[in-house]
Write an enzyme that holds these catalytic residues in place. Sequence first.
Site, mmCIF file in Angstrom:
data_model
loop_
_atom_site.group_PDB
_atom_site.id
_atom_site.type_symbol
_atom_site.label_atom_id
_atom_site.label_comp_id
_atom_site.label_asym_id
_atom_site.label_seq_id
_atom_site.Cartn_x
_atom_site.Cartn_y
_atom_site.Cartn_z
ATOM 1 N N VAL A 1 115.950 81.797 -43.938
ATOM 2 C CA VAL A 1 115.675 80.551 -43.222
ATOM 3 C C VAL A 1 116.746 80.280 -42.175
ATOM 4 C CG1 VAL A 1 115.516 78.042 -43.526
ATOM 5 C CG2 VAL A 1 114.289 79.567 -45.069
ATOM 6 N N LYS B 1 128.082 89.795 -43.860
ATOM 7 C CA LYS B 1 126.819 89.366 -43.244
ATOM 8 C C LYS B 1 127.082 88.888 -41.819
ATOM 9 C CE LYS B 1 123.600 87.610 -46.700
ATOM 10 N NZ LYS B 1 122.804 86.483 -47.164
ATOM 11 N N GLU C 1 111.060 73.978 -44.415
ATOM 12 C CA GLU C 1 110.634 75.166 -43.663
ATOM 13 C C GLU C 1 109.462 75.843 -44.383
ATOM 14 O OE1 GLU C 1 111.465 76.369 -40.597
ATOM 15 O OE2 GLU C 1 109.748 77.584 -41.181
ATOM 16 N N LEU D 1 108.113 78.952 -43.243
ATOM 17 C CA LEU D 1 107.940 80.349 -42.821
ATOM 18 C C LEU D 1 107.688 81.253 -44.027
ATOM 19 C CD1 LEU D 1 110.711 82.052 -43.645
ATOM 20 C CD2 LEU D 1 111.618 80.889 -41.664
ATOM 21 N N LEU E 1 93.336 84.423 -51.752
ATOM 22 C CA LEU E 1 92.332 84.705 -52.772
ATOM 23 C C LEU E 1 92.298 86.190 -53.094
ATOM 24 C CD1 LEU E 1 89.164 82.509 -52.087
ATOM 25 C CD2 LEU E 1 90.856 82.286 -53.896
ATOM 26 N N GLY F 1 95.688 90.102 -57.937
ATOM 27 C CA GLY F 1 96.686 91.158 -58.036
ATOM 28 C C GLY F 1 97.651 90.973 -59.180
ATOM 29 N N CYS G 1 110.645 82.153 -53.401
ATOM 30 C CA CYS G 1 110.204 80.752 -53.287
ATOM 31 C C CYS G 1 109.219 80.301 -54.357
ATOM 32 C CB CYS G 1 109.623 80.515 -51.898
ATOM 33 S SG CYS G 1 110.900 80.558 -50.634
ATOM 34 N N ARG H 1 113.260 89.949 -54.791
ATOM 35 C CA ARG H 1 113.532 88.851 -55.730
ATOM 36 C C ARG H 1 112.245 88.435 -56.458
ATOM 37 N NH1 ARG H 1 116.994 84.872 -51.900
ATOM 38 N NH2 ARG H 1 115.552 85.687 -50.337
HETATM 39 P P1 NAD Z 1 119.184 83.189 -48.873
HETATM 40 O O1 NAD Z 1 119.684 83.265 -50.258
HETATM 41 O O2 NAD Z 1 118.515 84.369 -48.238
HETATM 42 O O3 NAD Z 1 120.362 82.738 -47.899
HETATM 43 C C1 NAD Z 1 121.226 81.694 -48.170
HETATM 44 C C2 NAD Z 1 122.532 81.983 -47.452
HETATM 45 O O4 NAD Z 1 123.380 80.846 -47.577
HETATM 46 C C3 NAD Z 1 123.321 83.164 -48.042
HETATM 47 O O5 NAD Z 1 123.600 84.090 -47.013
HETATM 48 C C4 NAD Z 1 124.584 82.523 -48.600
HETATM 49 O O6 NAD Z 1 125.715 83.374 -48.518
HETATM 50 C C5 NAD Z 1 124.715 81.313 -47.708
HETATM 51 N N1 NAD Z 1 125.566 80.225 -48.269
HETATM 52 C C6 NAD Z 1 125.601 79.747 -49.522
HETATM 53 N N2 NAD Z 1 126.469 78.719 -49.608
HETATM 54 C C7 NAD Z 1 127.001 78.557 -48.378
HETATM 55 C C8 NAD Z 1 127.946 77.654 -47.831
HETATM 56 N N3 NAD Z 1 128.528 76.699 -48.571
HETATM 57 N N4 NAD Z 1 128.251 77.764 -46.530
HETATM 58 C C9 NAD Z 1 127.653 78.724 -45.766
HETATM 59 N N5 NAD Z 1 126.759 79.586 -46.230
HETATM 60 C C10 NAD Z 1 126.425 79.515 -47.511
HETATM 61 O O7 NAD Z 1 118.206 81.934 -48.855
HETATM 62 P P2 NAD Z 1 116.846 81.727 -48.005
HETATM 63 O O8 NAD Z 1 115.774 82.619 -48.521
HETATM 64 O O9 NAD Z 1 117.162 81.715 -46.549
HETATM 65 O O10 NAD Z 1 116.469 80.246 -48.471
HETATM 66 C C11 NAD Z 1 117.253 79.127 -48.105
HETATM 67 C C12 NAD Z 1 116.498 77.872 -48.512
HETATM 68 O O11 NAD Z 1 115.257 77.805 -47.786
HETATM 69 C C13 NAD Z 1 116.099 77.803 -49.990
HETATM 70 O O12 NAD Z 1 116.120 76.474 -50.412
HETATM 71 C C14 NAD Z 1 114.683 78.332 -49.989
HETATM 72 O O13 NAD Z 1 113.941 77.855 -51.087
HETATM 73 C C15 NAD Z 1 114.153 77.751 -48.687
HETATM 74 N N6 NAD Z 1 113.046 78.501 -48.084
HETATM 75 C C16 NAD Z 1 113.043 79.868 -48.122
HETATM 76 C C17 NAD Z 1 111.986 80.564 -47.527
HETATM 77 C C18 NAD Z 1 111.930 82.056 -47.592
HETATM 78 O O14 NAD Z 1 110.855 82.605 -47.275
HETATM 79 N N7 NAD Z 1 112.988 82.761 -47.950
HETATM 80 C C19 NAD Z 1 110.953 79.860 -46.884
HETATM 81 C C20 NAD Z 1 111.017 78.471 -46.828
HETATM 82 C C21 NAD Z 1 112.068 77.801 -47.438
#
Ligand code: NAD
Length: 429
Positions: free
Chosen positions: A11, A35, A148, A150, A247, A250, A257, A324
């Site tokens: 995100v 990263k 978000e 996405l 639909l 699988g 998420c 995951r």
């Molecule tokens: P992710 O685990 O891929 O990335 C999170 C990042 O945050 C990591 O790189 C981590 O090192 C960093 N981080 C943690 N603590 C930090 C801090 N204090 N300061 C700076 N960086 C820090 O997570 P993601 O998949 O991007 O998801 C983030 C959020 O968005 C979650 O709440 C998730 O549920 C939500 N979300 C995810 C998706 C998806 O498809 N992955 C879609 C919509 C919403």
Amino acid sequence: MHISVIGTGYVGLVTGVCFAKLGHTVTCCDIIKEKVDAINAGRPSIFEPQLEELLKGAINKGLFRATTDIDHTVRDSDVSFICVGTPSQPDGSINLQFIRSAAESIARSMKDGHTIIVKSTVVPGTTESLIPIFTSSKKKFHLGMNPEFLKEGSAVQDFMNPDSIVIGYSDDYSRKLLEELYRPFTCPKITVNLRTAEMIKYANNSFLATKISFINEIANICETAGIDVTEVAHAIGLDQRIGSKFLRAGAGFGGSCFPKDIKALVAWSKSKVYSPKLLQSVLDLNADQPLRMIDILKSVVGTINGKRVSVLGLAFKPDTDDVREAPSIKIVDQLLKIGAIVTVYDPKAMDNFRSIFGDKVKYASDIKSCLKGADATLLVTEWDEFSKLTIEHFKLMKSPVIIDGRRALDPDKLLKMGVTYLGIGWKNK
Ligand code: NAD
């Protein structure tokens, strides 16, 4: 606008790169230096179509950079987006440790009048619960919540072309700032309070997960009666009240998420003294669904101990390297427990899978070497390249048996080739 984004996962990085594409100056912060270094070198830490090219373009234009220095970044920006992870705790409830820590970093460094937008998925009331952290800074601030939607695998495309944008706000300033940021987007914009914005995200994911578990349940029933679920799904999908998406029966949903968010909503509801029955069933059904592939496998090869089983697809869905909560993990784990010799292949997710299973399985470099000598193959993720399997692939197997865990293949074509085809929601009997 000068934007800081806290967290450079799916995100955070996609949000940052897309805002830079729209002409804003963006700095993405993360606590993991490797990263950050990779991102600054134009190498995204995740695989997403278009992301690398947009990232390189934004860096070259001087509109984007990454850093571990949150303090300076926040100080120099107008708005900070919190995009850190919100993982599950052992009881399914949401772990807000990263959100709080990001909020504390922002509070320490923000200038008077800074705006903080929570983009991470958080249970209703979370964004408001951060107010004391920002108030303790003795500076004026504005707070918003902008969930978000996405999807991994099409994250950039989804961010740039959303069906809707939810603007959660606590004051006019945060509302106007989000409206201004999203002005180039022509989709409907829903303006609501913070809690409602938080709840919309959970309701959205809960509905989609329910739709998947629903069709999986129908598939499991179809199997007992020699009915092909894809014919049923196609027919009901034409009813516009139902719609055709989500639909496909699988081996169950996974990813970072759906499982986490449904568990979090269930746990949060219970803490509010309401025990959700439908959503609990969605989770229970999904927990069992991957193992149905092993039941089908047993029905065709008999005892599994000592059998060579190849697994095609490890990512929780195609076009991502994310494993995951992927059904492949449960399936491979169970196969190993019952004595199978397992060879796996995935176009992108091999490294992530290796970090979980180490040398307990064999890693094939392509489809052919994965299938070679196998007693049976399980198709667990519907990568496009698996839909092009030919007789030449199956000739490499000890016996040409495939169990289609995503209903991605054409059974008639395979049966004509002499392949033993079975699948979730197929006429296996
Ligand atoms: P992710 O685990 O891929 O990335 C999170 C990042 O945050 C990591 O790189 C981590 O090192 C960093 N981080 C943690 N603590 C930090 C801090 N204090 N300061 C700076 N960086 C820090 O997570 P993601 O998949 O991007 O998801 C983030 C959020 O968005 C979650 O709440 C998730 O549920 C939500 N979300 C995810 C998706 C998806 O498809 N992955 C879609 C919509 C919403």
